[in-house]
Design a protein around this motif. Structure first.
Motif, mmCIF file in Angstrom:
data_model
loop_
_atom_site.group_PDB
_atom_site.id
_atom_site.type_symbol
_atom_site.label_atom_id
_atom_site.label_comp_id
_atom_site.label_asym_id
_atom_site.label_seq_id
_atom_site.Cartn_x
_atom_site.Cartn_y
_atom_site.Cartn_z
ATOM 1 N N CYS A 56 0.850 -1.185 0.000
ATOM 2 C CA CYS A 56 0.000 0.000 0.000
ATOM 3 C C CYS A 56 0.883 1.231 0.000
ATOM 4 N N GLY A 57 0.529 2.216 -0.813
ATOM 5 C CA GLY A 57 1.256 3.472 -0.836
ATOM 6 C C GLY A 57 0.295 4.645 -0.822
ATOM 7 N N GLN A 58 0.771 5.753 -0.251
ATOM 8 C CA GLN A 58 -0.050 6.973 -0.256
ATOM 9 C C GLN A 58 0.857 8.166 -0.531
ATOM 10 N N ASP A 59 0.284 9.175 -1.191
ATOM 11 C CA ASP A 59 1.072 10.340 -1.607
ATOM 12 C C ASP A 59 0.656 11.605 -0.869
ATOM 13 N N MET A 60 0.065 11.438 0.329
ATOM 14 C CA MET A 60 -0.460 12.598 1.060
ATOM 15 C C MET A 60 0.352 12.915 2.319
ATOM 16 N N SER A 61 1.452 12.203 2.523
ATOM 17 C CA SER A 61 2.283 12.369 3.723
ATOM 18 C C SER A 61 1.503 12.153 5.018
ATOM 19 N N HIS A 62 0.499 11.293 4.946
ATOM 20 C CA HIS A 62 -0.283 10.982 6.146
ATOM 21 C C HIS A 62 0.552 10.157 7.116
ATOM 22 N N GLU A 63 0.427 10.506 8.422
ATOM 23 C CA GLU A 63 1.184 9.757 9.424
ATOM 24 C C GLU A 63 0.576 8.372 9.648
ATOM 25 N N THR A 64 -0.737 8.317 9.690
ATOM 26 C CA THR A 64 -1.409 7.092 10.102
ATOM 27 C C THR A 64 -1.876 6.278 8.898
ATOM 28 N N MET A 65 -1.613 4.983 8.956
ATOM 29 C CA MET A 65 -2.075 4.074 7.915
ATOM 30 C C MET A 65 -2.696 2.844 8.551
ATOM 31 N N TYR A 66 -3.599 2.216 7.810
ATOM 32 C CA TYR A 66 -4.415 1.129 8.341
ATOM 33 C C TYR A 66 -4.472 -0.040 7.355
ATOM 34 N N TRP A 67 -4.666 -1.227 7.903
ATOM 35 C CA TRP A 67 -5.097 -2.380 7.125
ATOM 36 C C TRP A 67 -6.383 -2.921 7.736
ATOM 37 N N TYR A 68 -7.410 -3.025 6.885
ATOM 38 C CA TYR A 68 -8.697 -3.618 7.250
ATOM 39 C C TYR A 68 -8.968 -4.801 6.321
ATOM 40 N N ARG A 69 -9.812 -5.720 6.767
ATOM 41 C CA ARG A 69 -10.350 -6.735 5.876
ATOM 42 C C ARG A 69 -11.874 -6.658 5.897
ATOM 43 N N GLN A 70 -12.483 -7.022 4.756
ATOM 44 C CA GLN A 70 -13.930 -6.986 4.644
ATOM 45 C C GLN A 70 -14.405 -8.321 4.106
ATOM 46 N N ASP A 71 -15.277 -8.957 4.859
ATOM 47 C CA ASP A 71 -15.869 -10.223 4.452
ATOM 48 C C ASP A 71 -17.320 -9.979 4.041
ATOM 49 N N PRO A 72 -17.861 -10.834 3.179
ATOM 50 C CA PRO A 72 -19.197 -10.599 2.612
ATOM 51 C C PRO A 72 -20.246 -10.288 3.664
ATOM 52 N N GLY A 73 -20.975 -9.202 3.435
ATOM 53 C CA GLY A 73 -22.073 -8.843 4.330
ATOM 54 C C GLY A 73 -21.638 -8.218 5.640
ATOM 55 N N LEU A 74 -20.348 -8.004 5.798
ATOM 56 C CA LEU A 74 -19.860 -7.457 7.062
ATOM 57 C C LEU A 74 -19.196 -6.106 6.840
ATOM 58 N N GLY A 75 -19.019 -5.403 7.928
ATOM 59 C CA GLY A 75 -18.243 -4.171 7.875
ATOM 60 C C GLY A 75 -16.765 -4.496 7.824
ATOM 61 N N LEU A 76 -15.965 -3.468 7.947
ATOM 62 C CA LEU A 76 -14.514 -3.644 7.890
ATOM 63 C C LEU A 76 -13.969 -3.914 9.291
ATOM 64 N N GLN A 77 -13.019 -4.826 9.360
ATOM 65 C CA GLN A 77 -12.390 -5.155 10.640
ATOM 66 C C GLN A 77 -10.930 -4.719 10.598
ATOM 67 N N LEU A 78 -10.490 -4.038 11.658
ATOM 68 C CA LEU A 78 -9.140 -3.501 11.705
ATOM 69 C C LEU A 78 -8.136 -4.585 12.060
ATOM 70 N N ILE A 79 -7.120 -4.734 11.190
ATOM 71 C CA ILE A 79 -6.071 -5.724 11.422
ATOM 72 C C ILE A 79 -4.896 -5.072 12.162
ATOM 73 N N TYR A 80 -4.370 -4.015 11.571
ATOM 74 C CA TYR A 80 -3.259 -3.275 12.158
ATOM 75 C C TYR A 80 -3.402 -1.798 11.831
ATOM 76 N N ILE A 81 -2.844 -0.979 12.710
ATOM 77 C CA ILE A 81 -2.726 0.449 12.479
ATOM 78 C C ILE A 81 -1.256 0.825 12.640
ATOM 79 N N SER A 82 -0.813 1.798 11.844
ATOM 80 C CA SER A 82 0.547 2.298 11.970
ATOM 81 C C SER A 82 0.496 3.800 12.159
ATOM 82 N N TYR A 83 1.169 4.295 13.216
ATOM 83 C CA TYR A 83 1.118 5.722 13.526
ATOM 84 C C TYR A 83 2.240 6.491 12.838
#
Lengths: 114, 110
Positions: A23-50
Motif C-alpha cells: 500500500c502506498g499513499q502520496d499525502m504524507s499521512h502519518e497514520t495508515m491502516y489495514w482492514y479486511r472486509q468479508d461478505p455482508g460485514l463491515g470492515l475489521q481492523l487488522i493493524y494500524i501504523s502511527y
C-alpha cells in the motif's frame, strides 16, 4: 491528486504460501491502516501504523504482520496463508491531528487462498 | 462486544425521496466518519465529525457524542446513491482505531 494505491488488485495463493500486500499513499499521512472486509460485514481492523516503525494491533491481528519502513508505504504480510484469510483487504491513510482525520481508502485487494 | 450498531440493515428508496440512516454506539465515541461503498467496491469518505452537523449537497450528518449516536440523512435520492453506507467511530482514547458498523445497503429505485 490525493491517492492511496494498493497492489495487487487480485491475488490467488495456495494454503501455506506467503502473501505480501502493498500500500502506498502520496499525502504524507502519518497514520495508515489495514482492514479486511468479508461478505455482508463491515470492515475489521487488522493493524494500524502511527508512523515509521510505530505499529499497533487492531481487532484481528492473528495471522498477520505489518511493515512500515517509509511513511508512504505500509505492507501487510501473511506468513503461511490460511483459507480463512480469503477476503478483501483495504488499506487506508489519514492525518492524525487537526480538524480533518478523514480516512482515505485504496481500491482493495481481493485475496483468495485455495 | 459490538460497539457500533447500524440501522436499518437494508433500505429501498424511490428516486427523489429521502431517509435517515443511524448508528448507535455502545460506548462514548470521540469521532465518527461516514462512507459510501459503491458498486465497484470503492469506499468514499462522506463525512468526518467530532461533533455537531455537517452538510454536503443532498447529504447531512449529525454526531451526538453525549447521546451516543450519529445519523446520515439523504434527501432527493438519485440512482447513483445506491450502495452500502458505513459509519465508523473511534472510542474516546484517541488511538485513531476506527470501528465500523455492519453497513446499510441502500437501493434507489427509478
Amino acid at each position: 491528486d490525493m491517492k492511496v494505491t494498493q497492489m495487487p488488485r487480485y491475488l490467488i495463493k495456495r494454503m501455506g504460501e506467503n502473501v505480501l500486500l502493498e500500500c502506498g499513499q502520496d499525502m504524507s499521512h502519518e497514520t495508515m491502516y489495514w482492514y479486511r472486509q468479508d461478505p455482508g460485514l463491515g470492515l475489521q481492523l487488522i493493524y494500524i501504523s502511527y508512523d515509521v516503525d510505530s505499529n499497533s494491533e487492531g481487532d484481528i491481528p492473528k495471522g498477520y504482520r505489518v511493515s512500515r519502513k517509509k511513511r508512504e508505504h505500509f505492507s501487510l504480510i501473511l506468513d503461511s496463508a490460511k483459507t480463512n484469510q480469503t477476503s478483501v483487504y483495504f488499506c487506508a491513510s489519514s492525518l492524525s491531528q487537526g480538524a480533518d482525520e478523514r480516512l482515505f481508502f485504496g481500491h482493495g485487494t481481493k485475496l483468495s487462498v485455495l | 462486544g459490538d460497539q457500533v450498531e447500524q440501522s436499518p440493515s437494508a433500505l429501498s428508496l424511490h428516486e427523489g425521496t429521502g431517509s435517515a440512516l443511524r448508528c448507535n454506539f455502545t460506548t462514548t465515541m470521540r469521532a465518527v466518519q461516514w462512507f459510501q461503498q459503491n458498486s465497484r467496491g470503492s469506499l468514499i469518505n462522506l463525512f468526518y465529525l467530532a461533533s455537531g452537523t455537517k452538510e454536503n449537497g443532498r447529504l447531512k450528518s449529525t454526531f451526538n457524542s453525549k447521546e451516543s449516536y450519529s445519523t446520515l440523512h439523504i434527501r432527493d435520492a438519485q440512482l447513483e446513491d445506491s450502495g452500502t453506507y458505513f459509519c465508523a467511530a473511534e472510542g474516546g482514547t484517541g488511538n485513531y482505531k476506527y470501528v465500523f458498523g455492519a453497513g446499510t445497503r441502500l437501493k434507489v429505485i427509478a
